[in-house]
Each structure stands twice: as C-alpha cells, then as structure tokens.
Design a protein around this motif. Sequence first.
Motif, PDB file in Angstrom:
ATOM      1  N   GLN A 117       0.830  -1.210   0.000  1.00 15.83           N
ATOM      2  CA  GLN A 117       0.000   0.000   0.000  1.00 15.83           C
ATOM      3  C   GLN A 117       0.861   1.256   0.000  1.00 15.83           C
ATOM      4  OE1 GLN A 117      -2.342  -0.861   3.528  1.00 15.83           O
ATOM      5  NE2 GLN A 117      -4.170  -1.229   2.298  1.00 15.83           N
ATOM      6  N   VAL A 120       2.381   1.912  -3.410  1.00 15.04           N
ATOM      7  CA  VAL A 120       1.419   2.492  -4.350  1.00 15.04           C
ATOM      8  C   VAL A 120       1.206   3.965  -4.039  1.00 15.04           C
ATOM      9  CG1 VAL A 120      -0.976   2.456  -5.134  1.00 15.04           C
ATOM     10  CG2 VAL A 120       0.247   0.305  -4.799  1.00 15.04           C
ATOM     11  N   GLU A 121       0.990   4.290  -2.764  1.00 18.15           N
ATOM     12  CA  GLU A 121       0.716   5.667  -2.364  1.00 18.15           C
ATOM     13  C   GLU A 121       1.868   6.605  -2.691  1.00 18.15           C
ATOM     14  OE1 GLU A 121      -0.196   5.422   1.772  1.00 18.15           O
ATOM     15  OE2 GLU A 121      -1.998   4.199   1.458  1.00 18.15           O
ATOM     16  N   VAL A 125       5.073   2.069  -7.460  1.00 19.39           N
ATOM     17  CA  VAL A 125       4.431   1.087  -8.337  1.00 19.39           C
ATOM     18  C   VAL A 125       3.036   1.597  -8.662  1.00 19.39           C
ATOM     19  CG1 VAL A 125       5.732  -0.911  -7.485  1.00 19.39           C
ATOM     20  CG2 VAL A 125       3.603  -0.241  -6.353  1.00 19.39           C
ATOM     21  N   SER A 126       2.428   1.035  -9.698  1.00 15.58           N
ATOM     22  CA  SER A 126       1.118   1.532 -10.121  1.00 15.58           C
ATOM     23  C   SER A 126      -0.034   0.875  -9.382  1.00 15.58           C
ATOM     24  CB  SER A 126       0.944   1.333 -11.631  1.00 15.58           C
ATOM     25  OG  SER A 126       1.094  -0.035 -11.978  1.00 15.58           O
ATOM     26  N   ASN A 127       0.192  -0.338  -8.866  1.00 17.12           N
ATOM     27  CA  ASN A 127      -0.888  -1.021  -8.148  1.00 17.12           C
ATOM     28  C   ASN A 127      -0.295  -2.081  -7.210  1.00 17.12           C
ATOM     29  OD1 ASN A 127      -0.470  -3.485  -9.789  1.00 17.12           O
ATOM     30  ND2 ASN A 127      -1.420  -2.278 -11.422  1.00 17.12           N
ATOM     31  N   LEU A 128      -1.155  -2.660  -6.387  1.00 19.93           N
ATOM     32  CA  LEU A 128      -0.707  -3.640  -5.402  1.00 19.93           C
ATOM     33  C   LEU A 128      -0.112  -4.880  -6.056  1.00 19.93           C
ATOM     34  CD1 LEU A 128      -3.729  -3.381  -2.925  1.00 19.93           C
ATOM     35  CD2 LEU A 128      -1.463  -2.388  -2.629  1.00 19.93           C
ATOM     36  N   ARG A 129      -0.694  -5.284  -7.179  1.00 13.68           N
ATOM     37  CA  ARG A 129      -0.207  -6.475  -7.856  1.00 13.68           C
ATOM     38  C   ARG A 129       1.229  -6.283  -8.321  1.00 13.68           C
ATOM     39  NH1 ARG A 129      -1.094 -10.976  -6.614  1.00 13.68           N
ATOM     40  NH2 ARG A 129       1.152 -10.929  -6.458  1.00 13.68           N
ATOM     41  N   GLN A 130       1.521  -5.103  -8.853  1.00 15.50           N
ATOM     42  CA  GLN A 130       2.891  -4.833  -9.300  1.00 15.50           C
ATOM     43  C   GLN A 130       3.859  -4.833  -8.116  1.00 15.50           C
ATOM     44  OE1 GLN A 130       3.581  -1.017 -11.154  1.00 15.50           O
ATOM     45  NE2 GLN A 130       5.703  -1.506 -11.668  1.00 15.50           N
ATOM     46  N   GLU A 227      -9.657  -2.736   1.444  1.00 13.47           N
ATOM     47  CA  GLU A 227      -8.989  -1.920   0.424  1.00 13.47           C
ATOM     48  C   GLU A 227      -7.807  -2.638  -0.218  1.00 13.47           C
ATOM     49  OE1 GLU A 227      -7.893   1.730   2.227  1.00 13.47           O
ATOM     50  OE2 GLU A 227      -9.949   2.454   2.472  1.00 13.47           O
ATOM     51  N   LYS A 229      -7.777  -5.617  -1.354  1.00  7.18           N
ATOM     52  CA  LYS A 229      -8.329  -6.321  -2.518  1.00  7.18           C
ATOM     53  C   LYS A 229      -9.660  -5.665  -2.885  1.00  7.18           C
ATOM     54  CE  LYS A 229      -6.299 -10.878  -1.614  1.00  7.18           C
ATOM     55  NZ  LYS A 229      -6.592 -12.326  -1.397  1.00  7.18           N
ATOM     56  N   PRO A 230      -9.615  -4.505  -3.516  1.00 10.88           N
ATOM     57  CA  PRO A 230     -10.840  -3.732  -3.755  1.00 10.88           C
ATOM     58  C   PRO A 230     -11.868  -4.435  -4.634  1.00 10.88           C
ATOM     59  CG  PRO A 230      -8.986  -2.824  -4.994  1.00 10.88           C
ATOM     60  CD  PRO A 230      -8.419  -3.829  -4.053  1.00 10.88           C
TER      61      PRO A 230
END
Length: 255
Positions: A117, A120-121, A125-130, A227, A229-230
Amino acid sequence: MIQEAERAGVKILGITDHDTFAGFDQAQAVARESGVELICGIELSTKLHRQSVHLLGYFLGNHGVAEFRKWVLDLQASRRERNVRLVQRLQELGFDITLAEAEARGRGMTGRPHFAQIMVEKGYVSNLRQAFDDYLDESAKGYVFRREPGFAEGVQKIREAGGIASLAHPIRVRGNVPALMPELCDAGMNAIEAYHTDHTPADTALYLDLAKRYGLRLTGGSDYHGEVKPGVQLGTGCEGNLQIPADLVDRLRDG
C-alpha cells in the motif's frame, strides 16, 4: 467488519487473519449485538517443499485454543523480525519506507500488503499487484525470508487445539495439488477450501472431487481484505462469482 457483514447479508462470518486472533477478538462484542454468527479462525503461513502454503484453522469449540494462542505469539514475533529486515531491503532498493509507516497500517499485525500500500501511495508502483510481482512475492527482488512453521506442524497445532485444518485457496499452491494430497492428508489436514474467489467452476469441481476422494471437510470464503483487494466483496467474491452453500457450516459441525 460485523457492520460490513450485515450490509452484505452475510449471516455467518469467519474471521481468519494471518497469524493472529486480534480481529476475531475485537469483533466478538459487536457480533453479540448483531445478527451475525461469528466463527473463530486463523490463517497460517506454513512451509511445504520450500514454498509458502497457507493453512486455515477454524475453531468451533474452545478446547486447547489457549495453548495454541501462545504458539501464535511466537509466529507474531517472527513476523515483526521479518518486517525489520524487509524495510532494510526495500531501503537498499531505493524506497523511502519505514517500519513505523507500515505498522501504522497493520495495527498490530503488519504484513507485506501494508508495504505494498505504501509503495502504491508513494508512486513507486502503479498497483498492489505490481508491488508483489516486482518486489514482495517469494521470487521477487525485495523478498526476505521469514521463519514459518512447516505445514505438518501447523496442522498438528490446529488439530491439537480442536480446530479444523483446511488447505487455503489451493489454486495458489504451486505444483500438482492432486499429487500432493496424500502427503497433506498424512500430515492430518482434514479440510480443503473448495469455494474461493480465485477458483473457477472447474477448480471448485476438482477440489470437491478431492475432498470426496480423501474424506475431507469443505470450507469456503471470499478472502475479503477490504482496500487491499478492492475487487473482492465480502461473501460474494469478484462480481458475484462466489456461491458458498448455505449449509456448509452445519456440515463442518456435523463432521
């Protein structure tokens, strides 16, 4: 969590946080005032053939849970020690991340999703998966080892505490799950999570067949993480793809 369950129409809720009963303990008082039945549970990270395999423990009674809780405290200490080393590793890779930041999100049980998290913030990285794919998963460059109990030890501790030991989201287990079943069952595993958000209908059919073949109980869950896993909704999974039989808990109680 209880209010979210009520809004989602969930009548029976199992809280299975990683390596802690904190969420369940905090929810008990609220659950007693609601129409939601709360089931005590936990999710353990265990090692099997050098990979992390998650194991669910469901406690429908109270026998032996006190000793099990003491054992879990050791796991929590191991997790925090890993987090210290994870911060050091991420800083070596150029990330401005501190342990205090992650622990502020973890609220007592900080794990890799909280580091993701922050990444990302801060725009790393662009998202949690990345964040996981590039840095935090077991094969990624930011991963650091954490002492985890062996799969057989985790099963033994759950069973000794009177719990049901269920293989969590088997679709995520690397390798041939059907081929692993004799070893898992020999360790004392007595259930499998056949119903899960990540499972296709074909996956579910496979795990139902394995359960029947090896005499295992069935468990299921949406793996709701808020949040983190939205796209996953409590009780119904991704876009309603999860349908857990209404009598599943009754069957668990009946054995």
